[in-house]
Design an enzyme around this catalytic site. Sequence first.
Site, short mmCIF file in Angstrom:
data_model
loop_
_atom_site.label_atom_id
_atom_site.label_comp_id
_atom_site.label_asym_id
_atom_site.label_seq_id
_atom_site.Cartn_x
_atom_site.Cartn_y
_atom_site.Cartn_z
CE1 TYR A 182 -3.53 -4.03 5.70
CE2 TYR A 182 -3.06 -4.42 3.50
CZ TYR A 182 -2.62 -4.36 4.71
OH TYR A 182 -1.21 -4.90 4.99
CB THR A 209 -2.79 -2.28 -0.52
OG1 THR A 209 -3.63 -3.34 -0.08
CG2 THR A 209 -1.40 -2.65 0.27
CE LYS A 210 -8.03 -5.38 0.10
NZ LYS A 210 -6.98 -5.89 0.96
CB THR A 211 -10.01 0.65 -4.65
OG1 THR A 211 -10.79 0.12 -4.06
CG2 THR A 211 -9.41 -0.17 -5.63
#
Length: 381
Positions: A187, A189-191
């Site tokens: 997604y 916002t993920k790393t």
Amino acid sequence: MMEIPFHKPYITDDEINEVVNTIKSGWLTMGPKTVEFEENFKEYIFRDSGVGEKNRFAISLNSGTAALHLALKAIGLNAGDEVIIPTNTFIATAEVVTYFGAIPVLCDIEEDTHNIDVSKIEALITKRTKAIIPVHLGGQPCDMDEIIDIAKRNKLYVIEDAAHALPSKYKGKMIGTIGDITCFSFYATKTLTTGEGGMATTTNEDYAKRIKINRLHGISRDAWDRYTLKGSWYYEVVDNGYKYNTTDINAALGLAQLKKIDWMNERRAEVARKYTEAFKGTKVIPPVVKADRETSWHLYVVKVNNRSELFEKLKENGIGTSVHFIPVHKHPYYKETYGYRDENYPVANYVFEKSLSLPIYPGLTDKELSYISETVLKYAK
Ligand SMILES: Cc1ncc(COP(=O)(O)O)c(C=O)c1O
């Protein structure tokens, strides 16, 4: 005043060029780039695992939620089964259990790591319990030895929610190589981000096959096999599947991101170290990482006595923050449907009241970091 969003993806010309080249190639949906992304991801997760090449599987999906859903389908979850999950998680972890008419059984969490409290799991096991879904909150691995031991003794499956945990390690082992199936999220916002996306990893060929078939309508072969010159028009539907495949456009983004995942992780760790240094001996309680694990630092969650007020003060000062998470037992739908009671989750309630997630991402500058720490310290109680 500075303007600092809660999250900013780290996108450079590398990602843009990969995506543009993919679009120019004429193959847009799941195809060669998806295959390459799966191969590279698999190599990254399993490289030091000792798992043989033919037992390494990574299946790309269009979200972390889809990965969790198909993982539960792969282990044969049925209506009326129970699945133990921590109450402190994003609703997706609970929601996927309900897709089967199964019941999410909530477990309280630890005060220091905010992860599932393994000492409270066994009391929740009944004859109907089929699986445990530990969630590696913010990237910090749960107590996996204890969880695997409980699962073995009680014949339960372990499906890891690793939406936050790329790259994370438990006692030197990469998250993605431990449980029956591990589910990652890409997604925004993920790393590692592909805009939207997910990945399931496993060492079990049968689970891998079921996930692969179910990501595309239960069809026994991918579009890649069907629409290239090698392909044939014939296909069979062998399961009641879903439309959960990724696209090569997303995979292209993922390929470019994966090349810099270790560097991005180092930069996040540096941000975390600097925050922790700034908050040492103050009213702000920094996150605790257990000695035998490495976290992806997807989140940096502090605890303060005036969480809601601090959120507003930081917002007034141009700093975006967030809360991870509103516990599952507090959401009206879940409370009404499953009868969860607040008093059964005292630690999660306490953590929820105090938690605030601060900005942490590779592009955060030292100047921004100092501004955030100073502003937090100015208003925290
Ligand atoms: C803990 C957790 N599990 C699962 C998910 C679902 O991932 P996705 O948004 O890719 O479906 C998320 C997403 O934010 C999450 O935070």
